[in-house]
Design a protein around this motif. Sequence first.
Motif, PDB file in Angstrom:
ATOM      1  N   MET A   1     -40.962  -6.712  10.698  1.00 53.41           N
ATOM      2  CA  MET A   1     -40.723  -6.979  12.118  1.00 53.41           C
ATOM      3  C   MET A   1     -41.724  -7.988  12.651  1.00 53.41           C
ATOM      4  O   MET A   1     -41.414  -8.715  13.561  1.00 53.41           O
ATOM      5  CB  MET A   1     -40.816  -5.656  12.890  1.00 53.41           C
ATOM      6  CG  MET A   1     -40.566  -5.777  14.344  1.00 53.41           C
ATOM      7  SD  MET A   1     -38.844  -6.048  14.717  1.00 53.41           S
ATOM      8  CE  MET A   1     -38.827  -5.777  16.436  1.00 53.41           C
ATOM      9  N   ASN A   2     -42.903  -8.066  12.051  1.00 55.19           N
ATOM     10  CA  ASN A   2     -43.913  -8.976  12.571  1.00 55.19           C
ATOM     11  C   ASN A   2     -43.470 -10.433  12.458  1.00 55.19           C
ATOM     12  O   ASN A   2     -43.658 -11.213  13.368  1.00 55.19           O
ATOM     13  CB  ASN A   2     -45.236  -8.786  11.833  1.00 55.19           C
ATOM     14  CG  ASN A   2     -45.876  -7.471  12.179  1.00 55.19           C
ATOM     15  OD1 ASN A   2     -45.561  -6.881  13.201  1.00 55.19           O
ATOM     16  ND2 ASN A   2     -46.751  -7.008  11.321  1.00 55.19           N
ATOM     17  N   GLU A   3     -42.914 -10.801  11.314  1.00 55.20           N
ATOM     18  CA  GLU A   3     -42.567 -12.199  11.082  1.00 55.20           C
ATOM     19  C   GLU A   3     -41.182 -12.538  11.593  1.00 55.20           C
ATOM     20  O   GLU A   3     -40.952 -13.639  12.085  1.00 55.20           O
ATOM     21  CB  GLU A   3     -42.648 -12.515   9.572  1.00 55.20           C
ATOM     22  CG  GLU A   3     -44.026 -12.319   8.979  1.00 55.20           C
ATOM     23  CD  GLU A   3     -45.056 -13.247   9.595  1.00 55.20           C
ATOM     24  OE1 GLU A   3     -44.714 -14.408   9.875  1.00 55.20           O
ATOM     25  OE2 GLU A   3     -46.183 -12.814   9.782  1.00 55.20           O
ATOM     26  N   GLY A   4     -40.205 -11.667  11.389  1.00 60.06           N
ATOM     27  CA  GLY A   4     -38.826 -11.968  11.762  1.00 60.06           C
ATOM     28  C   GLY A   4     -38.085 -12.690  10.662  1.00 60.06           C
ATOM     29  O   GLY A   4     -36.915 -13.018  10.807  1.00 60.06           O
TER      30      GLY A   4
ATOM     31  N   LEU B   1     -34.039  -2.470  14.905  1.00 61.12           N
ATOM     32  CA  LEU B   1     -35.328  -2.074  14.334  1.00 61.12           C
ATOM     33  C   LEU B   1     -36.244  -1.443  15.378  1.00 61.12           C
ATOM     34  O   LEU B   1     -37.025  -0.548  15.053  1.00 61.12           O
ATOM     35  CB  LEU B   1     -36.005  -3.283  13.688  1.00 61.12           C
ATOM     36  CG  LEU B   1     -35.383  -3.745  12.371  1.00 61.12           C
ATOM     37  CD1 LEU B   1     -36.092  -4.990  11.861  1.00 61.12           C
ATOM     38  CD2 LEU B   1     -35.438  -2.643  11.333  1.00 61.12           C
ATOM     39  N   ARG B   2     -36.147  -1.888  16.612  1.00 58.84           N
ATOM     40  CA  ARG B   2     -36.959  -1.268  17.678  1.00 58.84           C
ATOM     41  C   ARG B   2     -36.578   0.195  17.855  1.00 58.84           C
ATOM     42  O   ARG B   2     -37.450   1.057  18.001  1.00 58.84           O
ATOM     43  CB  ARG B   2     -36.756  -2.009  18.999  1.00 58.84           C
ATOM     44  CG  ARG B   2     -37.653  -3.171  19.156  1.00 58.84           C
ATOM     45  CD  ARG B   2     -37.633  -3.667  20.587  1.00 58.84           C
ATOM     46  NE  ARG B   2     -38.329  -4.935  20.640  1.00 58.84           N
ATOM     47  CZ  ARG B   2     -37.865  -6.022  21.210  1.00 58.84           C
ATOM     48  NH1 ARG B   2     -36.706  -6.009  21.816  1.00 58.84           N
ATOM     49  NH2 ARG B   2     -38.565  -7.131  21.209  1.00 58.84           N
ATOM     50  N   THR B   3     -35.278   0.465  17.881  1.00 62.12           N
ATOM     51  CA  THR B   3     -34.862   1.862  18.062  1.00 62.12           C
ATOM     52  C   THR B   3     -35.133   2.681  16.808  1.00 62.12           C
ATOM     53  O   THR B   3     -35.581   3.826  16.902  1.00 62.12           O
ATOM     54  CB  THR B   3     -33.371   1.944  18.430  1.00 62.12           C
ATOM     55  OG1 THR B   3     -32.613   1.293  17.421  1.00 62.12           O
ATOM     56  CG2 THR B   3     -33.111   1.281  19.767  1.00 62.12           C
ATOM     57  N   TYR B   4     -34.882   2.122  15.627  1.00 69.32           N
ATOM     58  CA  TYR B   4     -35.062   2.862  14.378  1.00 69.32           C
ATOM     59  C   TYR B   4     -36.533   3.165  14.101  1.00 69.32           C
ATOM     60  O   TYR B   4     -36.883   4.245  13.663  1.00 69.32           O
ATOM     61  CB  TYR B   4     -34.457   2.072  13.212  1.00 69.32           C
ATOM     62  CG  TYR B   4     -34.461   2.828  11.912  1.00 69.32           C
ATOM     63  CD1 TYR B   4     -33.482   3.767  11.637  1.00 69.32           C
ATOM     64  CD2 TYR B   4     -35.451   2.604  10.959  1.00 69.32           C
ATOM     65  CE1 TYR B   4     -33.475   4.466  10.437  1.00 69.32           C
ATOM     66  CE2 TYR B   4     -35.464   3.296   9.755  1.00 69.32           C
ATOM     67  CZ  TYR B   4     -34.471   4.227   9.509  1.00 69.32           C
ATOM     68  OH  TYR B   4     -34.475   4.926   8.326  1.00 69.32           O
TER      69      TYR B   4
END
Length: 170
Positions: A1-4, A61-64
């Motif tokens: 998630m940091n890089e995208g 990904l934010r919700t998971y």
Amino acid sequence: MNEGVLYAKKDYNLPKHPEIDVPNLQVIKLMQSFKSKEYVRESFAWMHYYWYLTNDGIEYLRTYLNLPSEIVPATLKKSAKPLGRPMGGPPGGDRPPRGPRFEGGDRPRFGDREGYRGGPPRGAPGEFGDKAGAPAEFQPSFRGSGGRPGFGRGGGGGGYGSGSARPALE
């Protein structure tokens, strides 16, 4: 998630992904699943997959992962402008000076290609001068060797739908 962004070599037998401590096959299959759900955008070059998070993927990904909305991938963050030279730059920068700009209409029409054809200038349209075409009596023939019609491009032989049918050789 940091890089995208995530990459993986197209090697299904690689025991471990170079950056993540899981088999490379699991990374590829997870990202294929994400791609089918439109959570990532995929590109492929030089035997490597590249995946880029979409907005739907970021939300998933934010919700998971139970992440706050302040955490965003680095691809969406605004980067600070480097403190390089401004757009015009100093007049004596690291580039050589440019030539004249020809704003007054005195620009050469064809530059240094003025006489590149080598001969004298041609006459008006219809006048050929020294560079005339083929003589009027020239009749080109495209029969090839042996004078057999129907061979070569567009000849109509060979059973490709056009031309006359020829009996098979025995």
